[in-house]
Design a protein around this motif. Structure first.
Motif, PDB file in Angstrom:
ATOM      1  N   LEU A   1     -35.519  12.899   8.598  1.00 36.14           N
ATOM      2  CA  LEU A   1     -35.073  11.540   8.900  1.00 36.14           C
ATOM      3  C   LEU A   1     -34.879  10.717   7.624  1.00 36.14           C
ATOM      4  O   LEU A   1     -33.914   9.947   7.501  1.00 36.14           O
ATOM      5  N   LEU A   2     -35.804  10.881   6.674  1.00 43.55           N
ATOM      6  CA  LEU A   2     -35.666  10.155   5.412  1.00 43.55           C
ATOM      7  C   LEU A   2     -34.461  10.646   4.617  1.00 43.55           C
ATOM      8  O   LEU A   2     -33.824   9.869   3.892  1.00 43.55           O
ATOM      9  N   THR A   3     -34.150  11.924   4.734  1.00 46.01           N
ATOM     10  CA  THR A   3     -33.021  12.482   3.992  1.00 46.01           C
ATOM     11  C   THR A   3     -31.689  11.904   4.465  1.00 46.01           C
ATOM     12  O   THR A   3     -30.822  11.567   3.652  1.00 46.01           O
ATOM     13  N   ILE A   4     -31.536  11.772   5.773  1.00 49.86           N
ATOM     14  CA  ILE A   4     -30.240  11.327   6.300  1.00 49.86           C
ATOM     15  C   ILE A   4     -30.177   9.813   6.531  1.00 49.86           C
ATOM     16  O   ILE A   4     -29.123   9.301   6.909  1.00 49.86           O
ATOM     17  N   SER A   5     -31.302   9.101   6.313  1.00 43.32           N
ATOM     18  CA  SER A   5     -31.323   7.669   6.644  1.00 43.32           C
ATOM     19  C   SER A   5     -30.316   6.873   5.817  1.00 43.32           C
ATOM     20  O   SER A   5     -29.607   6.010   6.347  1.00 43.32           O
ATOM     21  N   PHE A   6     -30.238   7.168   4.505  1.00 43.80           N
ATOM     22  CA  PHE A   6     -29.327   6.405   3.652  1.00 43.80           C
ATOM     23  C   PHE A   6     -27.876   6.627   4.061  1.00 43.80           C
ATOM     24  O   PHE A   6     -27.078   5.675   4.147  1.00 43.80           O
ATOM     25  N   VAL A   7     -27.528   7.882   4.330  1.00 43.97           N
ATOM     26  CA  VAL A   7     -26.146   8.183   4.722  1.00 43.97           C
ATOM     27  C   VAL A   7     -25.818   7.549   6.060  1.00 43.97           C
ATOM     28  O   VAL A   7     -24.722   6.998   6.253  1.00 43.97           O
ATOM     29  N   VAL A   8     -26.776   7.599   7.002  1.00 40.51           N
ATOM     30  CA  VAL A   8     -26.522   7.028   8.334  1.00 40.51           C
ATOM     31  C   VAL A   8     -26.315   5.518   8.236  1.00 40.51           C
ATOM     32  O   VAL A   8     -25.371   4.956   8.830  1.00 40.51           O
ATOM     33  N   VAL A   9     -27.184   4.832   7.494  1.00 44.00           N
ATOM     34  CA  VAL A   9     -27.053   3.378   7.357  1.00 44.00           C
ATOM     35  C   VAL A   9     -25.755   3.019   6.650  1.00 44.00           C
ATOM     36  O   VAL A   9     -25.083   2.041   6.994  1.00 44.00           O
ATOM     37  N   ARG A  10     -25.381   3.827   5.646  1.00 40.13           N
ATOM     38  CA  ARG A  10     -24.166   3.535   4.875  1.00 40.13           C
ATOM     39  C   ARG A  10     -22.901   3.716   5.689  1.00 40.13           C
ATOM     40  O   ARG A  10     -21.872   3.102   5.389  1.00 40.13           O
TER      41      ARG A  10
END
Length: 269
Positions: free
Chosen positions: A31-40
């Motif tokens: 979840l932490l790995t994909i959080s930045f990409v998802v929010v962006r």
């Protein structure tokens, strides 16, 4: 044909892969790995983010962000070859039940040479090694099943004690792949170790699991011999104590030799 074989092997091991991945620390890591990409890339959220792009579009990555992501991906792949797409967190340290003596650089030699009748199975590990963390519950389970007065289990963190790693020839280099190393000591001397090391100082490929440890080190046979030794020592002590009466005619009570050892102290960090 090779692709079909690989696909069949993946489908065969799929339940085990799910069981291995469905753990809190792996789920949190993903979840932490994909959080930045998802929010962006999520409409309604990305419009409120700050960007340094010339066109002002905050829903696309700028060149600095792409450069940072590429750099982090390269670092992850170099540190852990298995982490190709996901930046995984290391599993937590094992804190379950065990009968293990934790050595330091000042106590390991003394404990191994204290009693020549005691056989020691010692694990050389490092806290930063993910392989050592995965092996920790296996070694703890072995100690619960086979520990007795004549067969003891010990561990030492050679990541903290560099002199110990040199003395017992266990390399902490990730390229050597010697962590964890399990060494059997009898009478204070090394009898065998796994994994073995070749002439170049690299560990010979060997699967570190419970079945292989039991088979290679003959733990069942060692355990049976250790129990017989404990019984013979206990009977001799009873005979000696029973043949020495106290002054006044009363006999000394026989000393009892507990085959079950008290649980050792937890990890001395």
């Amino acid at each position: 044909m090779g692709l079909l074989t690989g696909l069949c092997a993946f489908l065969y091991h799929l339940p085990q892969i799910y069981k291995w991945l469905l753990k809190p620390y792996y789920i949190t890591s993903f979840l932490l790995t994909i959080s930045f990409v998802v929010v962006r890339k999520t409409p309604g959220l990305c419009e409120h983010l700050v960007t340094q792009r010339e066109d002002g579009n905050s829903c696309d990555f700028d060149w600095r962000e792409l450069e940072i992501l590429m750099f982090l991906s390269a670092i992850v792949m170099m540190k852990n070859r298995r982490a190709t797409f996901v930046m995984t967190c290391q599993p937590p340290l094992y804190m379950g039940p065990e009968y293990i003596k934790y050595f330091s650089d000042k106590t390991i030699d003394e404990e191994l040479q204290r009693d020549s009748r005691v056989t020691w199975l010692v694990e050389f590990y490092a806290n930063w090694s993910s392989d050592c963390q995965s092996f920790a519950p296996i070694f703890a389970n072995l100690s619960l099943n086979y520990n007795c007065a004549g067969l003891r289990f010990g561990k030492i963190d050679i990541g903290r004690y560099e002199e110990v790693s040199k003395k017992y020839r266990v390399s902490t280099s990730p390229l050597a792949k010697q962590l964890p190393s399990v060494v059997l000591f009898q009478g204070g001397r090394e009898v065998m170790r796994r994994p073995m090391v070749d002439s170049k100082g690299r560990a010979v490929s060997w699967t570190m699991n419970e079945e292989n440890i039991i088979r290679e080190f003959n733990l069942n046979e060692l355990f049976q011999k250790s129990k017989k030794l404990n019984k013979s020592r206990g009977s001799k002590e009873e005979e000696q104590n029973g043949s020495q009466p106290q002054e006044g005619g009363e006999e000394l009570p026989p000393d009892t030799d507990n085959t079950e050892q008290p649980k050792e102290s937890k990890k001395d960090q």
